[in-house]
Design an enzyme around this catalytic site. Structure first.
Site, short mmCIF file in Angstrom:
data_model
loop_
_atom_site.label_atom_id
_atom_site.label_comp_id
_atom_site.label_asym_id
_atom_site.label_seq_id
_atom_site.Cartn_x
_atom_site.Cartn_y
_atom_site.Cartn_z
N SER A 192 39.65 8.52 53.42
CA SER A 192 41.09 8.76 53.35
C SER A 192 41.44 8.96 51.88
O SER A 192 40.68 8.53 51.00
CB SER A 192 41.85 7.55 53.89
N TYR A 219 43.33 -1.60 55.58
CA TYR A 219 42.93 -0.19 55.62
C TYR A 219 42.48 0.27 54.23
O TYR A 219 41.44 0.92 54.08
CB TYR A 219 44.12 0.65 56.11
N1 LIG Z 1 45.61 11.13 60.56
C1 LIG Z 1 45.63 11.01 59.24
O1 LIG Z 1 46.61 11.38 58.59
C2 LIG Z 1 44.46 10.40 58.52
C3 LIG Z 1 44.55 10.32 57.12
C4 LIG Z 1 43.47 9.82 56.42
C5 LIG Z 1 42.35 9.37 57.09
N2 LIG Z 1 42.31 9.43 58.44
C6 LIG Z 1 41.08 8.95 59.08
O2 LIG Z 1 40.61 9.91 59.98
C7 LIG Z 1 39.92 9.28 61.07
C8 LIG Z 1 40.51 9.78 62.38
O3 LIG Z 1 41.88 9.40 62.41
P1 LIG Z 1 42.91 10.02 63.45
O4 LIG Z 1 44.18 10.22 62.71
O5 LIG Z 1 42.30 11.13 64.20
O6 LIG Z 1 43.10 8.75 64.40
P2 LIG Z 1 43.45 8.66 65.96
O7 LIG Z 1 44.15 9.87 66.42
O8 LIG Z 1 44.11 7.34 66.14
O9 LIG Z 1 42.00 8.62 66.63
C9 LIG Z 1 41.15 7.52 66.37
C10 LIG Z 1 39.84 7.71 67.10
O10 LIG Z 1 39.06 6.53 66.87
C11 LIG Z 1 38.63 6.05 68.13
N3 LIG Z 1 38.50 4.59 68.13
C12 LIG Z 1 39.44 3.68 67.80
N4 LIG Z 1 38.98 2.44 68.01
C13 LIG Z 1 37.72 2.58 68.49
C14 LIG Z 1 36.72 1.66 68.94
N5 LIG Z 1 36.91 0.33 68.91
N6 LIG Z 1 35.54 2.17 69.38
C15 LIG Z 1 35.33 3.50 69.43
N7 LIG Z 1 36.22 4.40 69.00
C16 LIG Z 1 37.40 3.95 68.57
C17 LIG Z 1 39.69 6.49 69.11
O11 LIG Z 1 39.15 6.61 70.41
P3 LIG Z 1 39.38 5.59 71.62
O12 LIG Z 1 40.75 5.03 71.50
O13 LIG Z 1 39.17 6.48 72.81
O14 LIG Z 1 38.30 4.56 71.48
C18 LIG Z 1 40.04 7.88 68.57
O15 LIG Z 1 39.12 8.81 69.08
C19 LIG Z 1 40.09 7.77 60.86
O16 LIG Z 1 38.95 7.24 60.23
C20 LIG Z 1 41.29 7.70 59.91
O17 LIG Z 1 41.29 6.53 59.15
C21 LIG Z 1 43.34 9.93 59.18
#
Ligand SMILES: NC(=O)c1ccc[n+]([C@@H]2O[C@H](COP(=O)([O-])OP(=O)(O)OC[C@H]3O[C@@H](n4cnc5c(N)ncnc54)[C@H](OP(=O)(O)O)[C@@H]3O)[C@@H](O)[C@H]2O)c1
Length: 259
Positions: A149, A164
């Site tokens: 991130s 985080y």
């Molecule tokens: N969105 C942003 O703006 C942003 C910014 C910076 C970094 N990121 C990073 O990008 C990555 C993806 O984020 P996102 O925004 O796509 O998040 P998201 O939409 O909330 O998706 C999170 C994913 O992680 C999975 N997950 C959560 N808990 C889990 C568990 N216990 N076991 C297995 N899988 C699990 C969820 O699947 P299930 O619920 O089906 O398990 C889902 O597929 C993360 O590492 C996040 O920190 C995101």
């Protein structure tokens, strides 16, 4: 002259991506399939993984849905073993699964801290270790990409969540450590650091007008990212021609870290 395929094709390679049931993980999984990789899709919500696997198979690659709770150590080893049994040895690992539990530090509960560190740092580390040792034993090199991130290298002025910040900074430096240790095995280990993108993770925050406006204002591009804008960066880091790129972070953040 080399072709685009020589530079970027993952045809015949096996990739495992976590967090492929929603958000950024869906577009990152699609990117791996676009490059020709066979893809193991890992998360808890099996139906969503099955539906994406069906879509990816239609594009001509093999794809498998592997339901796992990465908060459970045994599920991690099992997901890796199932991937190898169904698709073959893993060439590419993308640690994308993550959670963002927010709250002011003076009231940030021990439970929020533990859950965040457990999934965002410990699970990613355990997957690196499980896959890395198999890559080393096989001797064919490999690519590991840890999704961190912009909050891996700076504080978050808008959405407060100390767990985080700690987990993502920790994952960035684990990435560097593994890059140094595993360079001798031709395994590259890099981080992909997103700025702000609309997903399930961020929808609560962006629903509040003042938070969304502040996020856009602090992003030089003046907007949120489209998750597909992460695809080319992932393919750069996983490319067969990127064997000299290791221990670094590629930011895809609309300029957030450039101020
Ligand atoms: N969105 C942003 O703006 C942003 C910014 C910076 C970094 N990121 C990073 O990008 C990555 C993806 O984020 P996102 O925004 O796509 O998040 P998201 O939409 O909330 O998706 C999170 C994913 O992680 C999975 N997950 C959560 N808990 C889990 C568990 N216990 N076991 C297995 N899988 C699990 C969820 O699947 P299930 O619920 O089906 O398990 C889902 O597929 C993360 O590492 C996040 O920190 C995101």
């Amino acid at each position: 002259m080399r072709t685009l395929d020589d530079l970027f094709s993952l045809r015949g390679k096996t990739a495992l991506i976590t967090g492929a049931s929603a958000g950024l993980g869906v577009e990152l999984a699609r990117a791996l399939a676009i490059a020709g990789a066979d893809v193991a899709l890992v998360a808890r919500r099996r139906e969503r993984l099955e539906s994406l696997a069906t879509e990816l198979r239609a594009s001509g690659v093999r794809a498998e849905a592997i339901a796992a709770d990465l908060g459970v150590d045994a599920d991690i080893e099992d997901a890796v073993t199932q991937t190898e049994q169904r698709l073959g040895p893993i060439d590419v690992l993308v640690n994308n699964a993550g959670i963002a539990l927010v709250g002011p530090s003076e009231r940030y509960s021990r439970d929020k801290w533990d859950q965040t560190i457990r999934l965002n740092l410990t699970a990613a580390w355990l997957l690196c270790q499980e896959v890395g040792k198999r890559m080393i034993a096989r001797g064919a090199g490999g690519r590991i990409v840890n999704v961190t991130s912009v909050i891996s290298s700076a504080a978050n002025p808008i959405y407060h969540g100390a767990g985080y910040s700690a987990a993502k900074a920790g994952l960035m430096n684990v990435t560097r450590q593994l890059a140094v240790e595993w360079a001798q095995h031709r395994i590259t280990v890099n981080a992909l650091a997103p700025g702000w993108f609309p997903t399930e993770m961020t929808e609560g925050g962006f629903a509040k007008e003042k938070f969304r406006t502040k996020t856009e204002t602090l992003t030089p591009m003046g907007r949120l990212g489209d998750p597909r804008e992460l695809q080319s960066a992932l393919l750069f880091l996983t490319a067969p021609s990127s064997g000299f790129v290791t221990g670094t972070t590629v930011f895809v953040d609309g300029g957030w870290t450039a101020w």
